[in-house]
Each structure stands twice: as C-alpha cells, then as structure tokens.
Design a protein around this motif. Structure first.
Motif, PDB file in Angstrom:
ATOM      1  N   SER A  37      -3.524  -0.591  -4.599  1.00 39.63           N
ATOM      2  CA  SER A  37      -4.788  -0.751  -3.898  1.00 39.63           C
ATOM      3  C   SER A  37      -4.725  -2.026  -3.070  1.00 39.63           C
ATOM      4  CB  SER A  37      -5.937  -0.840  -4.895  1.00 39.63           C
ATOM      5  OG  SER A  37      -5.836  -2.048  -5.648  1.00 39.63           O
TER       6      SER A  37
ATOM      7  N   LEU B  28       0.822  -1.202   0.000  1.00 31.05           N
ATOM      8  CA  LEU B  28       0.000   0.000   0.000  1.00 31.05           C
ATOM      9  C   LEU B  28       0.863   1.262   0.000  1.00 31.05           C
ATOM     10  CD1 LEU B  28      -2.836  -0.987   2.509  1.00 31.05           C
ATOM     11  CD2 LEU B  28      -2.903  -1.076   0.022  1.00 31.05           C
TER      12      LEU B  28
ATOM     13  N   THR C 210      -9.048  -1.999   5.498  1.00 32.37           N
ATOM     14  CA  THR C 210      -8.408  -0.700   5.348  1.00 32.37           C
ATOM     15  C   THR C 210      -9.439   0.363   5.715  1.00 32.37           C
ATOM     16  OG1 THR C 210      -9.029  -0.400   3.027  1.00 32.37           O
ATOM     17  CG2 THR C 210      -6.958  -1.572   3.473  1.00 32.37           C
TER      18      THR C 210
END
Length: 289
Positions: free
Chosen positions: A207, A202, A229
């Motif tokens: 992504s 990340l 997340t």
C-alpha cells in the motif's frame, strides 16, 4: 527551497472547487519557488482506459496518429484517453515522435511548466478543474537546470505522483538499482527517483502507507514528500524534518502546505485542526473508489 501544497477532499463537498483552492495555495508559495511549477489533479476515469498527459515537442503539433484518441488540449499539454491494452504502443509512438508523456493514470492529469506558479496555473486553467485530490509544487532549482522536465510533480507509474522539498543523497545508486528492475526515468532529478522508488514498492503489492514506511529505511537525505495515488494521499517527512511543513484537517478537507499561509484561504480553516507533521511519521488518507 521549494514550496509544496496538497489538498484531499474527504467528502464530495469541495470537489467542484478543488482546482480553485489548489490554485490559490500554489500561488501563495511563489516566493519559495518562482522558476517553475506543476500540479496533478485526480478526477474522473473510465475502466479499461488510461489518460496520458502529453507535452508535444517544442513548436510541434501532436503526432497525427494521436488525433485518433480525440486529444483534449490544455495549454501547452494535451490529454489522450486510450484503451489500456493500447497504452504501451501509444506511449512508445509518442516518445518516438519527441512528445513527452508527463502523466499516466486512470484518474490523474499532470501539468507543469516554466514560470511563476500563477502563470502556470493560469495556462492550464487549474481553477476550473474538479476532483477528489491534488498536489502541487513551486520550484527553486538549486541542483539542476530550470526546465519543464525538471519541474515537479513526477509520475513514474499509473496514478502515482510525488512532489518533494529537500535533497536525497543516495539517489544515484538507487536510480541504478531501480532501472535494473524496470523503473524508467526521464530526468536526473533526485525527486523522480523517490517517485520511482514508491512505484517499485506499489508494484510489489505494498500500500502507499507501507511504501512510505519503507522509504524511511531506504532513502537517505532530507525530504518532505506529498504523494498521490488513484484513491490515496500521503505525507512523509524524514527523521530530522528540517524542511517546513504544516497540515490542517476539517470535516471535509485535508490540506498540506510548506507554510501556513498556503492554507489560510481554505474554507473552514478558522476551526480546523492545524499541526506540524511529526518526523518519520506516515500520514495517509484514502477514499473508497
């Protein structure tokens, strides 16, 4: 053998009941992991601020300077909301004082402890928590001591946390590589390495879906991951997929459990789409901020 649960609210309908639903799922997985448990919940957050979930040193109060940040006590933990530009200094001072920073995130709070999952959930009042998504883990320690530090979830970057059922065979070499690139670890648990690997991805602009895709190439062993997340929720099984897993989707919820019984009490489960996640396949959902 451990138990994993996860819940993602696709709409606001069940945000107010997220903690209650997650607590029921976590308790149902007690037989898969009776020695310790933990969970993370994603709720509100403020721009320019970070929430630090802190566990003070045994039998010690929070350091005096922490009172500046109006800590909110929750069981044996406390949550400090600090300005982003002060966070590194505060974290270093907490570590120096012997307090463990177990969770860092704009929206995420993370709690874990030793004992039966129901007792851990009750200590931290999980049933009263609200939010958009959350995940939990019940641990049966087979490769390390039963400690709070060794309990899941693991948080290795802002708002990134992971729970894992399985075992990684290349975690030692991967840990050395990630440390050389600035990822810090607090335990020898292989699951923390998996979380650190995703944080590393990340940090390079991937992504969560891209990071999980890459994990299939770089992580050796057998594993089922549930990952959160700030706005996303992902599930991944290795190519062999020997660990049990089941998912369900309704118009309002996405749910994961190591066994179907973890999902049986969810609203709408009788008409939900229920399936076993495929091996080496990334499942990912995200809500607009």
């Amino acid at each position: 053998m451990c138990g994993i649960v996860g819940l993602f609210a696709k709409t606001p309908k069940y945000e107010g009941r997220l903690g209650t639903l997650l607590a029921g799922m976590l308790e149902t997985m007690s037989e898969r992991g009776p020695d310790s448990a933990g969970f993370a919940v994603y709720s509100g957050g403020d721009d320019g601020m970070l929430k630090l979930t802190v566990r003070p040193a045994d039998a010690e109060p929070l350091p005096a300077f922490a009172e500046t940040y109006a800590p909110r006590r929750c069981g044996s933990h406390a949550v400090l909301t600090v300005p982003l530009d002060e966070s590194e200094t505060v974290i270093a001072a907490l570590n120096e004082a012997g307090a463990a920073v177990v969770g860092i995130g704009k929206r995420m709070e993370l709690y874990k402890g030793i004992g039966l999952p129901a007792a851990v959930a009750e200590e931290f009042d999980l049933s009263r928590m609200t939010g958009t998504h959350g995940l939990g883990h019940t641990r049966m320690a087979t490769e390390s001591a039963v400690t709070t530090d060794g309990a899941h979830p693991f948080n290795t970057g802002p708002d990134l946390c992971l729970v894992h059922n399985g075992s990684l065979s290349n975690h030692a070499s991967l840990r050395r590589r990630l440390r050389s690139e600035g990822i810090a670890f607090q335990t020898d648990n292989d699951s923390e390495v998996a979380a650190g690997y995703l944080t590393w991805c990340l940090n390079r602009g991937m992504s969560l879906k891209q990071a999980l895709d890459r994990a299939l190439e770089d992580l050796d062993g057998f594993f089922t991951f549930v990952v959160g997340t700030e706005s996303g929720f992902g599930v991944l099984r290795d190519a062999i997929a020997c660990k049990p897993a089941v998912m369900a989707e309704t118009g309002d919820l996405i749910a994961f459990g190591s066994e179907y019984r973890a999902l049986a009490g969810l609203p709408g489960i009788d008409t939900a789409r229920v399936w076993e996640p495929e091996p080496a396949t990334v499942y990912f959902w995200e809500r607009a901020a």
